[in-house]
Enzyme design. Sequence first.
Site, PDB file in Angstrom:
ATOM      1  N   ASP A 119      -8.627  47.483 -39.685  1.00  0.00           N
ATOM      2  CA  ASP A 119      -7.715  48.437 -40.281  1.00  0.00           C
ATOM      3  C   ASP A 119      -7.722  49.679 -38.941  1.00  0.00           C
ATOM      4  O   ASP A 119      -8.498  50.169 -38.516  1.00  0.00           O
ATOM      5  CB  ASP A 119      -7.212  49.055 -41.655  1.00  0.00           C
ATOM      6  N   SER A 175       0.719  49.774 -41.626  1.00  0.00           N
ATOM      7  CA  SER A 175      -0.153  47.777 -41.827  1.00  0.00           C
ATOM      8  C   SER A 175       0.150  46.926 -43.074  1.00  0.00           C
ATOM      9  O   SER A 175      -0.685  46.324 -42.713  1.00  0.00           O
ATOM     10  CB  SER A 175      -1.536  48.789 -42.918  1.00  0.00           C
ATOM     11  N   HIS A 209      -3.876  48.833 -52.008  1.00  0.00           N
ATOM     12  CA  HIS A 209      -3.285  49.747 -50.997  1.00  0.00           C
ATOM     13  C   HIS A 209      -3.083  48.239 -49.719  1.00  0.00           C
ATOM     14  O   HIS A 209      -3.122  47.109 -50.126  1.00  0.00           O
ATOM     15  CB  HIS A 209      -4.830  50.109 -49.491  1.00  0.00           C
ATOM     16  N   THR A 217      -2.779  46.409 -46.432  1.00  0.00           N
ATOM     17  CA  THR A 217      -3.767  44.717 -45.396  1.00  0.00           C
ATOM     18  C   THR A 217      -3.949  44.198 -47.686  1.00  0.00           C
ATOM     19  O   THR A 217      -3.062  42.998 -47.848  1.00  0.00           O
ATOM     20  CB  THR A 217      -4.829  45.710 -45.095  1.00  0.00           C
ATOM     21  N   GLU A 260     -11.183  43.445 -45.490  1.00  0.00           N
ATOM     22  CA  GLU A 260     -10.357  44.571 -44.740  1.00  0.00           C
ATOM     23  C   GLU A 260     -11.835  45.185 -44.412  1.00  0.00           C
ATOM     24  O   GLU A 260     -11.928  45.922 -45.705  1.00  0.00           O
ATOM     25  CB  GLU A 260      -9.242  45.038 -45.478  1.00  0.00           C
ATOM     26  N   ASP A 298      -9.670  52.739 -40.107  1.00  0.00           N
ATOM     27  CA  ASP A 298      -7.847  53.404 -40.055  1.00  0.00           C
ATOM     28  C   ASP A 298      -7.696  54.436 -40.605  1.00  0.00           C
ATOM     29  O   ASP A 298      -7.371  56.158 -39.491  1.00  0.00           O
ATOM     30  CB  ASP A 298      -6.533  52.718 -39.917  1.00  0.00           C
ATOM     31  N   HIS A 309      -3.201  47.211 -35.823  1.00  0.00           N
ATOM     32  CA  HIS A 309      -2.224  48.227 -35.455  1.00  0.00           C
ATOM     33  C   HIS A 309      -3.735  48.176 -34.506  1.00  0.00           C
ATOM     34  O   HIS A 309      -4.781  48.457 -34.645  1.00  0.00           O
ATOM     35  CB  HIS A 309      -1.166  48.220 -35.648  1.00  0.00           C
ATOM     36  N   HIS A 369      -0.357  55.671 -34.908  1.00  0.00           N
ATOM     37  CA  HIS A 369      -0.589  54.204 -34.426  1.00  0.00           C
ATOM     38  C   HIS A 369      -0.391  54.616 -33.225  1.00  0.00           C
ATOM     39  O   HIS A 369      -0.115  54.739 -32.662  1.00  0.00           O
ATOM     40  CB  HIS A 369      -0.474  54.050 -35.324  1.00  0.00           C
TER      41      HIS A 369
END
Length: 588
Positions: free
Chosen positions: A106, A156, A217, A219, A378, A383, A425, A498
């Site tokens: 992430d 995300s 979350h 993802t 993940e 992130d 991203h 991001h």
Amino acid sequence: MTNEGARLIAPTSHSWYTAETNCKEAFIDSCWRYRIRILMASTLTILVIVIFVVVTHLVSVTTSNNDYSYEKDPTYWRNVAQSELETALKDRNRGVAKNIILFLGDGMGPTTVTAGRIHAGQLRGLKGEEYKLSFDQFPYTGLSRTYNVDSQITDSAASGTAYLTGVKTNQGVLGLSGAVTRANCASTEGAQVDSILRWSIAAGKSTGVVTTTRITHATPAASYSHSADRDWESDRNIPYVEKKCEDIALQLITRNRDINVLMGGGRAYFYPEGYPDPDPAPGFDTNKVSRQDRRNLIQEWKNDKAMKGLSHKFVYNKEQLDSVNLVKTDYLLGLFQQDHMSYELDRDTIKEPSIAEMTQKAIEILKKNKHGYFLLVEGGKIDQGHHDSLAHYALSELVAMNEAVDVAKKLTDETDTLIVVTADHSHVMNIAGYANRGSPILGLSNQEEKQLDKKPYTTILYGTGPGYNIPRANLTGVDTANKTYVFQSAVPTSSETHGGEDVNIYASGPQSFLYTGVHEQNYIPMVMAYASCVGPYSSGGKPCARDQVSTVPGQSKSSNNGSPVDVVPHVTVIFMVCLLHLTFTEHL
């Protein structure tokens, strides 16, 4: 012995072959000395080879220990390129993927990968730049275009929907098409899109989701839920006027009972208000996320498996996870924190498993299915580290995920397992300046630059974030490698943002070559589906990998490693061994 017999065994030249042949023809046992010569020659040959291998290894080890003088030799760089060429020339794996593992970093944009690679190398005592992450060594790479339907720079949730369902959508939306309006429950009617995880279940495969964030979350939720808002993780988070829609935690337990392995954080989102947590985190306020519908979803998960007679286990710490009988357990729910799991740098190694340990447990359970499996892993806190401009945390999370990829590679076979590593991203982290080779990636740039304020700056900088100061702080004497150091940014924002650039795709295994090139992000799951013959490419659907020829066009079916570059070194080694043996025999 007759003179004639003696003449038969006496070699007319120094050829051991002639002597041995004459010996056999005469059926005389006195040829033992020729056989001893052969034995001695063989022993010496083996000894020379062993010495050569040992010396080569020692030279290699010595050379790799901080002595980089070999890099000044042009031959070194030509050999590096040659090695990569040999790898690229190998046949493409065009088989069917029995198993699919998708690793999602992430926020793991290109600069994060570069900085993480250097950090990983420097942790091993190297200069760092030359180090290779486990997925750096995958044979095929490509780029993913991350924009979504309504935003140039994705979040995300929208990106997760793209790389898991094959459909791009709007910002903040999970498992729904771009026809929906965020946070509008009524707009979701008929907009649901299923993911590669659901396609795999329909094909009879086992499935799993592993994350270092909350299991609800963005993802992980994109793999199993349909939600008009990524924030609707608990029923408490849904506005009263939108209560007709189910929250994400409820969807996971009641509409995805057939997912075999679920591991991550977010335990508080599954318990009713006032329920005592088995291991409460100091300072965590459950009143903001606990359930208002009075449902204990973890107990419901247990009851469902017990009623169906399925072997299952719920765990909330590492000790319990370690004690799980993987052979007898087909369903595993592991929720190791009330909120997100801890950063790797802060993780209590007794209480919380690492992402690598969770990945290993997941694979060992899922691989029991003869039809194969799909696993999403993940590295979610890369992130989160970036959002707080805590680069040390972010890079350490990438290193931890890299170890999980390495575990997966060791536990699987590239002939039947497609492993894809990518990001949702990027972030606005930059690697700036002209730091000397081997400079600490978390440190100051050690070159005299043209900064107008005459103050030193770090190699890592952020475009936006909480590290903005006027005047810019003087970093002389500051320990920027400290994990709590907030890296400087150009624009003041409460949370770093991001980035919108393309992100990398790394692939290994059946059909991995299909990821070469620049692709839309929603292309990613379609290749996985094609390779494993699920979803749109299942029986009765579009042609899949099973229907294609087993070799690359223009190559012989018998060619496995095919290139002359692979064959020449092996022929040379065999020739040298034979030459050594003959030489020793002739002179003994």
